[in-house]
Design a protein around this motif. Structure first.
Motif, PDB file in Angstrom:
ATOM      1  N   ILE A  14      -2.391  46.642  55.292  1.00 21.58           N
ATOM      2  CA  ILE A  14      -2.227  45.361  55.971  1.00 21.58           C
ATOM      3  C   ILE A  14      -1.264  45.560  57.134  1.00 21.58           C
ATOM      4  N   ASN A  15      -1.173  44.551  57.994  1.00 20.48           N
ATOM      5  CA  ASN A  15      -0.189  44.628  59.074  1.00 20.48           C
ATOM      6  C   ASN A  15       0.965  43.689  58.776  1.00 20.48           C
ATOM      7  N   GLN A  16       2.016  43.786  59.549  1.00 18.95           N
ATOM      8  CA  GLN A  16       3.234  43.034  59.238  1.00 18.95           C
ATOM      9  C   GLN A  16       3.098  41.542  59.470  1.00 18.95           C
ATOM     10  N   GLU A  17       2.047  41.117  60.132  1.00 20.45           N
ATOM     11  CA  GLU A  17       1.835  39.692  60.365  1.00 20.45           C
ATOM     12  C   GLU A  17       0.882  39.078  59.343  1.00 20.45           C
ATOM     13  N   THR A  18       0.452  39.853  58.367  1.00 17.12           N
ATOM     14  CA  THR A  18      -0.431  39.325  57.327  1.00 17.12           C
ATOM     15  C   THR A  18       0.319  38.286  56.493  1.00 17.12           C
ATOM     16  N   PRO A  19      -0.240  37.119  56.276  1.00 17.39           N
ATOM     17  CA  PRO A  19       0.411  36.118  55.426  1.00 17.39           C
ATOM     18  C   PRO A  19       0.558  36.631  53.994  1.00 17.39           C
ATOM     19  N   ILE A  20       1.617  36.231  53.333  1.00 17.34           N
ATOM     20  CA  ILE A  20       1.875  36.663  51.965  1.00 17.34           C
ATOM     21  C   ILE A  20       0.732  36.282  51.022  1.00 17.34           C
ATOM     22  N   LEU A  21       0.234  35.055  51.141  1.00 13.17           N
ATOM     23  CA  LEU A  21      -0.857  34.623  50.264  1.00 13.17           C
ATOM     24  C   LEU A  21      -2.103  35.478  50.461  1.00 13.17           C
ATOM     25  N   GLU A  22      -2.365  35.864  51.691  1.00 14.32           N
ATOM     26  CA  GLU A  22      -3.519  36.726  51.970  1.00 14.32           C
ATOM     27  C   GLU A  22      -3.334  38.097  51.336  1.00 14.32           C
ATOM     28  N   ALA A  23      -2.109  38.628  51.410  1.00 13.83           N
ATOM     29  CA  ALA A  23      -1.817  39.931  50.812  1.00 13.83           C
ATOM     30  C   ALA A  23      -1.999  39.878  49.289  1.00 13.83           C
ATOM     31  N   LEU A  35       0.540  47.886  48.748  1.00 13.30           N
ATOM     32  CA  LEU A  35      -0.132  47.839  50.042  1.00 13.30           C
ATOM     33  C   LEU A  35       0.752  48.457  51.117  1.00 13.30           C
ATOM     34  N   PRO A  36       0.327  49.573  51.700  1.00  9.99           N
ATOM     35  CA  PRO A  36       1.061  50.108  52.853  1.00  9.99           C
ATOM     36  C   PRO A  36       0.902  49.157  54.043  1.00  9.99           C
ATOM     37  N   VAL A  37       1.950  49.057  54.826  1.00 12.19           N
ATOM     38  CA  VAL A  37       1.921  48.224  56.030  1.00 12.19           C
ATOM     39  C   VAL A  37       1.871  49.166  57.231  1.00 12.19           C
ATOM     40  N   THR A  38       0.860  49.010  58.060  1.00 11.15           N
ATOM     41  CA  THR A  38       0.682  49.936  59.179  1.00 11.15           C
ATOM     42  C   THR A  38       0.582  49.197  60.509  1.00 11.15           C
ATOM     43  N   GLU A  39       0.800  49.963  61.551  1.00 11.99           N
ATOM     44  CA  GLU A  39       0.645  49.464  62.922  1.00 11.99           C
ATOM     45  C   GLU A  39      -0.030  50.568  63.721  1.00 11.99           C
ATOM     46  N   ARG A  40      -1.307  50.378  64.025  1.00 15.48           N
ATOM     47  CA  ARG A  40      -2.107  51.386  64.726  1.00 15.48           C
ATOM     48  C   ARG A  40      -2.097  52.728  63.996  1.00 15.48           C
ATOM     49  N   GLY A  41      -2.221  52.654  62.669  1.00 16.48           N
ATOM     50  CA  GLY A  41      -2.285  53.873  61.853  1.00 16.48           C
ATOM     51  C   GLY A  41      -0.939  54.442  61.473  1.00 16.48           C
ATOM     52  N   ARG A  42       0.127  53.893  62.066  1.00 10.09           N
ATOM     53  CA  ARG A  42       1.475  54.388  61.778  1.00 10.09           C
ATOM     54  C   ARG A  42       2.089  53.582  60.643  1.00 10.09           C
ATOM     55  N   LEU A  43       2.644  54.277  59.652  1.00 14.55           N
ATOM     56  CA  LEU A  43       3.261  53.598  58.524  1.00 14.55           C
ATOM     57  C   LEU A  43       4.585  52.968  58.948  1.00 14.55           C
ATOM     58  N   ILE A  44       4.737  51.668  58.701  1.00 12.97           N
ATOM     59  CA  ILE A  44       5.994  50.995  59.055  1.00 12.97           C
ATOM     60  C   ILE A  44       6.635  50.305  57.849  1.00 12.97           C
ATOM     61  N   GLY A  45       5.945  50.280  56.730  1.00 15.75           N
ATOM     62  CA  GLY A  45       6.514  49.643  55.547  1.00 15.75           C
ATOM     63  C   GLY A  45       5.563  49.679  54.371  1.00 15.75           C
ATOM     64  N   LYS A  74       3.253  30.064  55.610  1.00 19.38           N
ATOM     65  CA  LYS A  74       3.987  30.401  56.828  1.00 19.38           C
ATOM     66  C   LYS A  74       4.723  31.732  56.726  1.00 19.38           C
ATOM     67  N   MET A  75       4.857  32.254  55.522  1.00 18.53           N
ATOM     68  CA  MET A  75       5.592  33.509  55.332  1.00 18.53           C
ATOM     69  C   MET A  75       4.655  34.698  55.544  1.00 18.53           C
ATOM     70  N   VAL A  76       5.151  35.713  56.237  1.00 18.55           N
ATOM     71  CA  VAL A  76       4.325  36.889  56.513  1.00 18.55           C
ATOM     72  C   VAL A  76       4.999  38.138  55.932  1.00 18.55           C
ATOM     73  N   MET A  81       8.586  43.029  53.424  1.00 21.81           N
ATOM     74  CA  MET A  81       8.210  44.434  53.215  1.00 21.81           C
ATOM     75  C   MET A  81       9.438  45.350  53.199  1.00 21.81           C
ATOM     76  N   LYS A  82       9.298  46.458  52.478  1.00 18.62           N
ATOM     77  CA  LYS A  82      10.328  47.492  52.473  1.00 18.62           C
ATOM     78  C   LYS A  82      10.087  48.398  53.677  1.00 18.62           C
ATOM     79  N   LYS A  83      11.129  48.606  54.469  1.00 20.03           N
ATOM     80  CA  LYS A  83      10.977  49.409  55.682  1.00 20.03           C
ATOM     81  C   LYS A  83      11.387  50.870  55.478  1.00 20.03           C
ATOM     82  N   ASN A  84      12.339  51.109  54.596  1.00 21.85           N
ATOM     83  CA  ASN A  84      12.768  52.484  54.326  1.00 21.85           C
ATOM     84  C   ASN A  84      11.913  53.037  53.196  1.00 21.85           C
ATOM     85  N   VAL A  85      10.743  53.528  53.562  1.00 26.07           N
ATOM     86  CA  VAL A  85       9.740  53.917  52.577  1.00 26.07           C
ATOM     87  C   VAL A  85       9.894  55.391  52.185  1.00 26.07           C
ATOM     88  N   ILE A  86       9.836  55.647  50.885  1.00 29.90           N
ATOM     89  CA  ILE A  86       9.835  57.025  50.386  1.00 29.90           C
ATOM     90  C   ILE A  86       8.401  57.526  50.472  1.00 29.90           C
TER      91      ILE A  86
END
Length: 210
Positions: A14-23, A35-45, A74-76, A81-86
């Protein structure tokens, strides 16, 4: 055994703007908890089902159902999301991945090359790997021995197994103490009696056969 052999190569993201209910709906529909959070294939969370349920308002709140749904809509993902991902790389061993999950108490590890997501490995994938390593889905015999903990013990046992022309499907060792070791063998035979007899004669105590 390496992570690349067992990871999901096309994980749902999913992307970081995905609504929580949708996730949450994506997780439930696909029966997944991470669910990994990506931006153009890059892992961000990364976000887990527990993360999303934790931020949901308590049932004890005085807000109405309509107000709750409005707030959640309204929450996305960016907000929770956790940003410091192992993470691990595809060439990481299954043992190392299992240790990371245990030490950090997490249920999955995104697999990356650089900062690009190439897969996801979960606790279930780790268990599947162990099942395969130990040959549990193959017909045969499970034998547990106890022996002196010395250099050459395993080689001597496997030499006897080879003498009986039996293939080893899986093997694991556990130090019982400084002097004794327990060895589990998964063998490609359903008639291990002659091998058991030889092992006992050589001083290797067969504890169980199943």
């Amino acid at each position: 055994m390496f992570v690349r052999d067992y990871m999901s190569t096309s994980p749902i993201t999913i992307n970081q703007e995905t609504p929580i209910l949708e996730a949450l709906n994506i997780m439930r529909k696909n029966r997944i908890r991470h669910l990994p959070v990506t931006e153009r294939g890059r892992l961000i969370g990364v976000v887990t089902e527990r993360d999303l349920l934790t931020v949901s308002p308590s049932p004890a709140t005085t807000l109405s159902v309509f107000e709750l749904n409005y707030l959640l809509s309204k929450m996305v993902i960016r907000e929770v999301m956790k940003k410091n991902v192992i993470t691990v790389v595809p060439d990481c061993t299954i043992e190392e991945a299992a240790l990371l999950m245990r030490e950090h108490r997490i249920g999955s590890l995104p697999v990356v090359e650089g900062d690009r997501l190439v897969g996801l490995i979960t606790q279930t994938d780790i268990l599947d790997a162990l099942i395969r390593i130990f040959g549990l889905r193959k017909a045969g015999t499970r034998m547990v021995l106890e022996a002196e903990n010395r250099v050459g013990t395993l080689a001597d046992i496997l030499s006897l197994v080879r003498k009986h022309e039996i293939n080893v499907l899986g093997l694991a060792c556990r130090d019982k103490d400084n002097e004794r070791v327990q060895i589990m063998l998964r063998l490609s035979t359903v008639e291990p009696d002659s091998l058991v007899e030889d092992l006992n004669k050589q001083g290797f105590e067969v504890k169980s056969v199943s």
